[in-house]
Design an enzyme around this catalytic site. Structure first.
Site, PDB file in Angstrom:
ATOM      1  N   LYS A  22       0.842  -1.206   0.000  1.00 23.30           N
ATOM      2  CA  LYS A  22       0.000   0.000   0.000  1.00 23.30           C
ATOM      3  C   LYS A  22       0.874   1.251   0.000  1.00 23.30           C
ATOM      4  CE  LYS A  22      -1.798   1.570   4.033  1.00 23.30           C
ATOM      5  NZ  LYS A  22      -1.474   2.985   4.285  1.00 23.30           N
ATOM      6  N   ASN A  23       1.827   1.305   0.927  1.00 18.53           N
ATOM      7  CA  ASN A  23       2.598   2.539   1.077  1.00 18.53           C
ATOM      8  C   ASN A  23       3.527   2.801  -0.103  1.00 18.53           C
ATOM      9  OD1 ASN A  23       1.292   3.043   3.435  1.00 18.53           O
ATOM     10  ND2 ASN A  23       2.992   2.497   4.783  1.00 18.53           N
ATOM     11  N   CYS A 118      -4.315  12.916  12.990  1.00 19.98           N
ATOM     12  CA  CYS A 118      -5.087  11.695  12.860  1.00 19.98           C
ATOM     13  C   CYS A 118      -4.993  10.967  14.186  1.00 19.98           C
ATOM     14  CB  CYS A 118      -4.602  10.849  11.690  1.00 19.98           C
ATOM     15  SG  CYS A 118      -2.995  10.167  11.955  1.00 19.98           S
ATOM     16  N   ARG A 123       1.221  14.547  13.358  1.00 20.79           N
ATOM     17  CA  ARG A 123       1.747  14.332  12.010  1.00 20.79           C
ATOM     18  C   ARG A 123       1.892  15.632  11.209  1.00 20.79           C
ATOM     19  NH1 ARG A 123      -0.697   8.723   9.846  1.00 20.79           N
ATOM     20  NH2 ARG A 123       1.302   8.600   8.800  1.00 20.79           N
ATOM     21  N   ASP A 309       4.314   0.297  12.175  1.00 24.13           N
ATOM     22  CA  ASP A 309       3.086  -0.266  11.605  1.00 24.13           C
ATOM     23  C   ASP A 309       2.855  -1.733  12.005  1.00 24.13           C
ATOM     24  OD1 ASP A 309       2.524   2.140  10.465  1.00 24.13           O
ATOM     25  OD2 ASP A 309       3.011   1.566   8.407  1.00 24.13           O
ATOM     26  N   ARG A 401      -8.813  -0.022   4.390  1.00 25.99           N
ATOM     27  CA  ARG A 401      -7.830   0.920   3.852  1.00 25.99           C
ATOM     28  C   ARG A 401      -6.515   0.202   3.571  1.00 25.99           C
ATOM     29  NH1 ARG A 401      -6.239   5.098   7.674  1.00 25.99           N
ATOM     30  NH2 ARG A 401      -4.785   5.317   5.973  1.00 25.99           N
TER      31      ARG A 401
HETATM   32  C1  UD1 Z   1       4.668   6.618   6.499  1.00 24.60           C
HETATM   33  C2  UD1 Z   1       3.700   5.486   6.287  1.00 24.60           C
HETATM   34  C3  UD1 Z   1       3.070   5.053   7.611  1.00 24.60           C
HETATM   35  C4  UD1 Z   1       4.148   4.737   8.634  1.00 24.60           C
HETATM   36  C5  UD1 Z   1       5.143   5.883   8.743  1.00 24.60           C
HETATM   37  C6  UD1 Z   1       6.327   5.571   9.636  1.00 24.60           C
HETATM   38  C7  UD1 Z   1       2.903   5.940   4.053  1.00 24.60           C
HETATM   39  C8  UD1 Z   1       1.760   6.313   3.193  1.00 24.60           C
HETATM   40  N1  UD1 Z   1       2.671   5.915   5.365  1.00 24.60           N
HETATM   41  O1  UD1 Z   1       3.928   7.728   7.002  1.00 24.60           O
HETATM   42  O2  UD1 Z   1       2.267   3.895   7.386  1.00 24.60           O
HETATM   43  O3  UD1 Z   1       3.549   4.527   9.907  1.00 24.60           O
HETATM   44  O4  UD1 Z   1       5.662   6.207   7.432  1.00 24.60           O
HETATM   45  O5  UD1 Z   1       6.990   4.439   9.191  1.00 24.60           O
HETATM   46  O6  UD1 Z   1       3.975   5.619   3.581  1.00 24.60           O
HETATM   47  N2  UD1 Z   1       7.180  14.153  10.964  1.00 24.60           N
HETATM   48  C9  UD1 Z   1       7.403  15.480  11.296  1.00 24.60           C
HETATM   49  N3  UD1 Z   1       7.314  16.412  10.298  1.00 24.60           N
HETATM   50  C10 UD1 Z   1       7.022  16.074   9.007  1.00 24.60           C
HETATM   51  C11 UD1 Z   1       6.811  14.724   8.675  1.00 24.60           C
HETATM   52  C12 UD1 Z   1       6.901  13.774   9.687  1.00 24.60           C
HETATM   53  O7  UD1 Z   1       7.670  15.802  12.449  1.00 24.60           O
HETATM   54  O8  UD1 Z   1       6.975  16.972   8.155  1.00 24.60           O
HETATM   55  C13 UD1 Z   1       7.265  13.124  12.022  1.00 24.60           C
HETATM   56  C14 UD1 Z   1       5.933  12.352  12.198  1.00 24.60           C
HETATM   57  O9  UD1 Z   1       5.037  13.048  13.055  1.00 24.60           O
HETATM   58  C15 UD1 Z   1       6.424  11.050  12.808  1.00 24.60           C
HETATM   59  C16 UD1 Z   1       7.787  10.843  12.107  1.00 24.60           C
HETATM   60  O10 UD1 Z   1       8.159  12.107  11.580  1.00 24.60           O
HETATM   61  O11 UD1 Z   1       6.647  11.217  14.185  1.00 24.60           O
HETATM   62  C17 UD1 Z   1       7.781   9.830  10.989  1.00 24.60           C
HETATM   63  O12 UD1 Z   1       6.733  10.145  10.089  1.00 24.60           O
HETATM   64  P1  UD1 Z   1       6.851   9.857   8.529  1.00 24.60           P
HETATM   65  O13 UD1 Z   1       8.003   8.937   8.285  1.00 24.60           O
HETATM   66  O14 UD1 Z   1       6.839  11.148   7.804  1.00 24.60           O
HETATM   67  O15 UD1 Z   1       5.495   9.076   8.261  1.00 24.60           O
HETATM   68  P2  UD1 Z   1       4.557   9.189   6.977  1.00 24.60           P
HETATM   69  O16 UD1 Z   1       5.365   9.377   5.758  1.00 24.60           O
HETATM   70  O17 UD1 Z   1       3.455  10.126   7.263  1.00 24.60           O
END
Ligand code: UD1
Length: 422
Positions: A22-23, A118, A123, A309, A401
């Site tokens: 999915k991701n 969420c 996030r 996850d 999802r």
């Molecule tokens: C992706 C995955 C999700 C998984 C996560 C962590 C997808 C669609 N989703 O989510 O299933 O749980 O990686 O492996 O691929 N953060 C910030 N600022 C930002 C972006 C992130 O502080 O601009 C923080 C987030 O709050 C979190 C951490 O960074 O604490 C990691 O998040 P991130 O790796 O960005 O997760 P996603 O890409 O949203």
């Protein structure tokens, strides 16, 4: 809203085919926005999140055709009609923000709704905007939307030092940098297999990228990208989830398409818990070595560490383990919402901030429980498979999802599981 009804206590024996990730698919799909030639994805998973991304791309003017019962996605972004990603779609799924980098790179503008928080945490998007600003973009927040504009002449290469690895921010910046002028270096990049898969696809489209899978990724911008056909990598989270099924219930299950390199840290924990994983010609075979599993401690970390996850699922397993385990969640601040539901089933769990202490009990008992997010839902189903009596998991739209046909896949191995329409 549908529920899933599980009757516990059956050993599982059989074969489960693992879908495309999915991701990975959710970042490969927006890559179509980078080119006016067709991009075709094979091995796509049949999930509602993929339908949401399809609707988002179509709202931008891209053509997305679902073929072979949804396993193939044929996309073309020849004529885009808008660069605005509307709140009504983005609020449904955070990964919608992955159109930001590609739209900005190809069109010089992108207006993307902020996804909002969420269930699992705030996030934020600061790493995405910081990375794109390093490529020369100006980004403003107005009316809940990020308005991003490339400088005259387009994005230019830059050096990005992320304060922490972010999967989505790395993906957005990699995609944007493929069409920037000059060289981009991303330090402290995320190393997840889904990023490696994205880079492989972008390379087929003509991008020049090195270092994927390491924490430094270097991108040499090119003038344009072409079309490609790409097979989506195996879903390591679906894989890890179903690897746990025989650990809960006993029996032996073969996961078709499974690969150890996708789930290394997870396999180490399974081994310590007393679960045997064997490589076969077509995937991985898993069985519990003895009766009850051993308690193990888990810390979630960016890849190659233990994935957040899979935290809810391993917590559910630890509920009936021999001994006490401590689970530490380091990625998302509020990701223990499955704990009170597991407690309703007789689990002993105490949550203190980012730590959960689980004291294994002999048996869980079936109950009515409610899923609060995608991975929480499946953890309750797994717990239900091992529990005494009936478990009803409501709000299963979360499940749809991220898991295709969960009741068919587990049912084929002997689980007593059915979807109940309401
Ligand atoms: C992706 C995955 C999700 C998984 C996560 C962590 C997808 C669609 N989703 O989510 O299933 O749980 O990686 O492996 O691929 N953060 C910030 N600022 C930002 C972006 C992130 O502080 O601009 C923080 C987030 O709050 C979190 C951490 O960074 O604490 C990691 O998040 P991130 O790796 O960005 O997760 P996603 O890409 O949203």
């Amino acid at each position: 809203m549908d529920s899933i009804l599980v009757r516990g206590g059956r050993e599982l024996h059989g074969v489960i085919p693992i879908a495309g990730a999915k991701n990975a698919c959710l970042t490969l799909m927006p890559a179509t926005l980078l080119s006016d030639e067709p991009l075709t994805l094979t091995n796509a998973p049949r999930l509602s999140d993929i339908k949401t991304m399809t609707a988002l791309l179509q709202s931008l003017g891209a053509e997305v055709t679902s073929l072979q019962d949804g396993k193939v996605l044929a996309m073309s972004s020849h004529d885009l009609t808008t660069h605005v990603a509307d709140y009504e779609i983005v609020r449904k799924m955070r990964a919608s923000n992955l159109v930001l980098g590609p739209l900005l790179a190809r069109h010089g503008h992108a207006v993307v709704s902020l996804p909002g928080g969420c269930a699992i945490g705030a996030r934020p998007m600061d790493l995405h905007t910081y990375g794109l600003e390093c490529l020369g973009a100006s980004i403003e927040l107005k009316d809940g939307y990020l308005h991003a504009t490339a400088p005259l002449g387009g994005l230019r290469g830059g050096v990005i030092e992320f304060r922490m690895p972010s999967v989505g921010a790395t993906e957005n910046v990699v995609m944007a940098a493929t069409l920037a002028k000059g060289t981009t270096v991303i330090r402290n990049a995320a190393r997840e297999p889904e990023i490696v898969d994205l880079v492989r696809c972008l390379r087929k489209m003509g991008a020049e990228i090195e270092g994927e899978g390491s924490s430094t990724i270097t991108i040499q911008g090119v003038d344009r990208l072409g079309g490609a056909t790409h097979q989506v990598v195996t879903d390591r989270i679906e894989l890890g989830t179903y690897m746990l099924a025989p650990a809960f219930c006993g029996g032996e299950v073969e996961l078709l398409g499974g690969r150890i390199d996708l789930v290394g840290a997870f396999c180490e924990k399974l081994d310590a818990a007393g679960v045997q994983v064997e490589e076969t010609e077509r995937g991985l075979k898993v069985r519990r070595k003895n009766g009850r599993v051993n308690a193990v401690d888990v810390v979630t970390e960016p890849f190659p560490g233990f994935p957040t996850d899979l935290q809810a699922q391993i917590m559910a397993l630890m509920c009936t383990a021999n001994g006490t385990s401590v689970l530490e969640e380091r990625i998302f601040e509020n990701r223990f919402m499955h704990a009170p539901e597991l407690v309703r089933m007789g689990a002993k769990i105490e949550v203190h901030g980012g730590h959960a202490t689980v004291t294994g009990v002999e048996r869980l008992r079936g109950a009515r429980v409610m899923a609060t997010d995608l991975r929480a839902s499946i953890s309750l189903i797994l717990a239900g498979l091992a529990a005494e009596g009936e478990t009803v998991v409501s709000r299963v739209y979360h499940l749809d999802r991220g898991y295709e046909r969960v009741e068919d896949k587990l049912g084929a191995c002997g689980a007593l599981i059915e979807r109940v329409a309401s």
